[in-house]
Design an enzyme around this catalytic site. Structure first.
Site, PDB file in Angstrom:
ATOM      1  N   GLU A   6       0.791  -1.353   0.457  1.00 46.97           N
ATOM      2  CA  GLU A   6      -0.158   0.229   0.203  1.00 46.97           C
ATOM      3  C   GLU A   6       0.985   1.625   0.273  1.00 46.97           C
ATOM      4  O   GLU A   6       0.892   2.573  -0.734  1.00 46.97           O
ATOM      5  CB  GLU A   6      -0.889  -0.252   1.307  1.00 46.97           C
ATOM      6  CG  GLU A   6      -1.570   0.772   1.277  1.00 46.97           C
ATOM      7  CD  GLU A   6      -2.518   1.245   2.109  1.00 46.97           C
ATOM      8  OE1 GLU A   6      -2.898   1.503   2.733  1.00 46.97           O
ATOM      9  OE2 GLU A   6      -2.796  -0.015   3.189  1.00 46.97           O
ATOM     10  N   ASP A   7       1.418   1.443   0.253  1.00 46.21           N
ATOM     11  CA  ASP A   7       2.656   1.720   0.805  1.00 46.21           C
ATOM     12  C   ASP A   7       4.542   3.074  -0.034  1.00 46.21           C
ATOM     13  O   ASP A   7       4.666   3.312   0.101  1.00 46.21           O
ATOM     14  CB  ASP A   7       3.200   2.576   2.472  1.00 46.21           C
ATOM     15  CG  ASP A   7       1.547   2.771   3.252  1.00 46.21           C
ATOM     16  OD1 ASP A   7       1.008   3.288   2.977  1.00 46.21           O
ATOM     17  OD2 ASP A   7       2.005   2.344   4.724  1.00 46.21           O
TER      18      ASP A   7
ATOM     19  N   ASP B 229     -19.857  -6.342  41.390  1.00 49.76           N
ATOM     20  CA  ASP B 229     -19.097  -6.950  40.972  1.00 49.76           C
ATOM     21  C   ASP B 229     -17.833  -6.271  40.117  1.00 49.76           C
ATOM     22  O   ASP B 229     -18.191  -6.692  38.406  1.00 49.76           O
ATOM     23  CB  ASP B 229     -19.671  -8.086  40.233  1.00 49.76           C
ATOM     24  CG  ASP B 229     -20.683  -8.448  39.044  1.00 49.76           C
ATOM     25  OD1 ASP B 229     -20.934  -6.289  38.736  1.00 49.76           O
ATOM     26  OD2 ASP B 229     -20.788  -8.521  37.862  1.00 49.76           O
TER      27      ASP B 229
END
Length: 734
Positions: free
Chosen positions: A88-89, A271
């Site tokens: 992608e980069d 609780d």
């Protein structure tokens, strides 16, 4: 000045840490392959830095570390995590990855790589990416597990991002990734994602609860020690050698959820933490041993009969197995106790990866609800032809919910999502049975198709060959399968009707001596406000539109009644906003000088000055201002990130804003008078409405008031709390 030597050492340290955690399962050439992936990623990202300023390579290293240490994945996943951003980069392509690391790694990275290109206006890039990632499920579930590791690291380092990006990423995480982690059984990751979402969207509440947890730590540890002491002693006396007992507080987000749901303060939650008893026993002894331990616990502490959960006999769909009980401690506090084996604990912490590990072992179970879930996702992807956002809604509705267990007349178990109806069950059995469903018998009683099913129901579907689906059916089905099959049927039926309508329209145009050209037909559709020609034909066929209304003047541009087709271009609105705000202006200031911009305050959360807010560009109502804690915020920011506008208030306070508060307390004569006096006289705040209900000496009131900002609202709340008899005052969203 960047210290390159210190950075190089840090990168090396992280790489060695990764190899250390991976070492136990490395085989043959694994270390070499990981080294090659690391060097490829290091080279590809060498000139890149993250928003925080650190070298980019530290991100893939961290993702690989989470995949190994926190999810329990192996070599293929480490390699894919190290390389997950290179396609992608950087200049590297899928083909390069396949050549160097093989088709399996390439397939995973392809699933992790975002879609590039143009998107229709009104669809969501995130939704498209998510659907693409899910499509790889049919090949490899590791795609999603690595994506979760990637998202977790992004959330851990969100502090360096701009505020609007923080809100968008945090909301998207809450909308999709936290429920997905839950569904894959990754409870620790799910809890951390929820907590980090809260940290960035409602920082004050996050700090308040985390400080409270810190302050009560010493007292809590002493309580846990006193509570588990006698249990440990008895387990040893009974011959249990390999077991571990630990107590830990619940997540910040789950505590807040409880406070809101039960409408109580932090101190009132009974609780706040869970005690976990983990036993190391062979698979075939698990069930009886867990029940023996349950017997020991309830010998010392009284259990709450309504709070026993047996997920050993019937595991959750994501593979989770355990016995849960809530017992009363000697100090009068309720405590949740979870009893599970080492195998169950591993699956609870590491989800799908651990489940898969045990599945291929010789002694463990071979099929689980998690496999069924993965298969359901595959089925859903096969039948889904809706747009990405619609698909996402269906995905969340169907696959992130609890289950309901029902039986056929022959006793066969069918698992459906919670809130499923008899009609959902019909489609689950067979599509044809779904199409011909007339009604059902639930536990021998006749019920309509919309009847909601409950655990243990025995269901018989009644059919008729004359029956066929109607649009109304979509209002009461919940499963994706039923919904998509009904839509498919209605679409086909609509197509047939539209074809009939087309013939009628063309005959009418022939009578008027008008050519049925595409331009003329589109003009007709636009004139009658039909979204498409298909819709126009359908309306004609079912008599929603009288064929005689098609007249000659519609085609005459000189006619006053002529209305040309008007198409809404999605980007026009964005351009208008840019024209007014200036192309580079990223911030919308509310309250002053904004008369040029058409904005309104959202009714769903009633923001007032001082609230943390954002703007949302709607298609036809200008910009709507929402609080960042608004119930709708998560969905808007995750699906329509490109339409989010940063917004803040100006300092002026001449305007009044509507806010709602609830007030509770003990009833007494003159109380309403005292409350209204504080509001109207003391703080000179105008009220729009007040409703007060009183019963059994307790009252609850809801007030709608006009205030200038959050500071004035806070002052009012503090004054009201001083009124004799008032126990709590809280703001609510209308």
């Amino acid at each position: 000045m960047i210290d390159h030597e210190a950075e190089r050492k840090e990168i090396l340290r992280q790489y060695r840490k990764l190899l250390r955690h991976a070492k136990p399962f490395l085989k043959d050439n694994d270390a070499k392959i990981i080294k090659k992936a690391f060097n490829t990623s290091l080279e590809a990202h060498k000139d890149m830095r993250r928003k925080s300023g650190e070298p980019y390579i530290l991100h893939p290293l961290a993702v690989a570390q989470i995949a190994v240490e926190e999810i329990g994945l192996g070599t293929t996943s480490i390699v894919a995590a190290l390389l997950h951003d290179v396609v992608e980069d950087t200049d590297l392509e899928i083909a390069d990855i396949e050549r160097d690391f093989g088709p399996r790694v390439a397939k995973i990275i392809e699933g992790l790589t975002k879609i590039s290109g143009v998107f229709e206006y009104g669809t969501s890039q995130q939704a498209e990416n998510f659907r693409k990632m899910l499509l790889t499920l049919s090949d490899d579930v590791r795609v999603i597990l690595i994506k979760l590791a990637d998202r977790l690291h992004n959330m851990r380092t969100l502090g360096s991002m701009a505020r609007d990006k923080q809100l968008k990423i945090a909301s998207e995480t809450m909308y999709l990734y936290a429920p997905l982690a839950h569904r894959l059984g990754l409870y620790a990751i799910k809890s951390e994602l929820e907590d980090l979402h809260l940290k960035y969207t409602d920082t004050e509440t996050y700090k308040f609860i985390s400080n409270k947890i810190r302050q009560t730590k010493a007292a809590r540890n002493k309580f846990i020690g006193d509570f588990i002491g006698p249990i440990e002693e008895e387990l040893r006396r009974q011959g249990f050698a390999n077991f571990e007992v630990k107590g830990r507080p619940k997540s910040i987000y789950s505590i807040l959820k409880k406070m809101k749901k039960q409408n109580v303060t932090f101190e009132e939650i009974y609780d706040l933490f869970a005690i976990r008893i983990i036993l190391d026993v062979p698979y075939e002894q698990e069930k009886p041993v867990c029940w023996r331990v349950y017997s020991v616990v309830t010998d010392f502490y009284q259990p709450n009969p309504d709070r026993l959960r047996d997920w050993i006999s019937t595991p959750k769909a994501n593979g989770y197995e355990a016995l849960h009980t809530t017992v009363m401690s000697k100090t009068g506090q309720w405590v949740e106790v979870q009893i599970r084996t080492k195998r169950m604990d591993d699956i609870a912490e590491r989800g799908y990866a651990a489940h898969w590990k045990y599945k291929i072992g010789s002694t463990g179970p071979t099929e689980s609800g998690l496999d069924n879930w993965i298969n359901k996702v595959r089925d859903m992807l096969d039948v889904s032809n809706t747009n990405a956002i619609e698909f996402l809604d269906e995905f969340r509705t169907n696959l992130f919910v609890e289950e309901v267990f029902v039986f056929t007349p022959k006793g066969e178990l069918i698992i459906l999502p919670d809130r499923a109806t008899a009609l959902d069950m019909a489609f689950e059995i067979h599509t044809q049975i779904g199409y011909q469903s007339l009604g059902a018998k639930v536990n021998q009683k006749l019920v309509p198709l919309s009847h909601r099913l409950h655990n243990g129901d025995q269901v018989e579907i009644l059919t008729s060959q004359k029956q066929k689906p109607t649009g109304e059916w979509l209002n009461f089905v919940t499963t994706s399968k039923a919904r998509s099959k009904i839509k498919e049927f209605l679409r086909e039926e609509r197509k047939v009707k539209a074809e009939e309508g087309r013939v009628l329209v063309e005959e009418r145009l022939k009578q008027l001596n008008i050519e049925p050209s595409p331009a003329n037909l589109n003009r007709l559709a636009a004139y009658f406000n039909a979204p498409s020609l298909q819709d126009f034909y359908y309306k004609v066929a079912v008599n929603l539109l009288d064929i005689k209304e098609i007249k000659e003047y519609i085609f005459n541009p000189q006619s006053e009644k002529y209305r040309p087709a008007s198409l809404l271009v999605g980007s026009t609105f964005d351009k208008e906003v840019e024209k007014i705000r200036g192309i580079n202006s990223q911030l919308l200031v509310i309250g002053g000088g904004t008369d040029k911009i058409d904005y309104e305050l959202a009714n769903c959360c009633n923001p007032i000055p001082g609230d943390d807010v954002f703007g949302f560009q709607t298609v036809d109502h200008g910009i709507t201002i929402h609080r960042t804690t608004c119930p709708k915020a998560v969905e808007l920011m995750s699906n329509y990130g490109h339409r989010i506008v940063k917004a803040k208030w100006t300092g002026q306070q001449e305007l009044s804003f509507l806010a709602g508060i609830t007030i509770k307390g003990t009833d007494r004569v003159g109380l309403v008078n005292d409350v209204t006096k504080v509001i109207s006289t003391s703080l000179k705040v105008n009220m729009r409405s007040i409703t007060i209900d009183s019963h059994d000496g307790v009252f609850e009131g809801r007030l709608m008031i006009f205030v200038n900002d959050t500071a004035q609202l806070e002052k009012l709340i503090q004054r009201l709390l001083r009124v004799n008899g008032v126990l709590s005052v809280d703001r609510f969203d209308s």
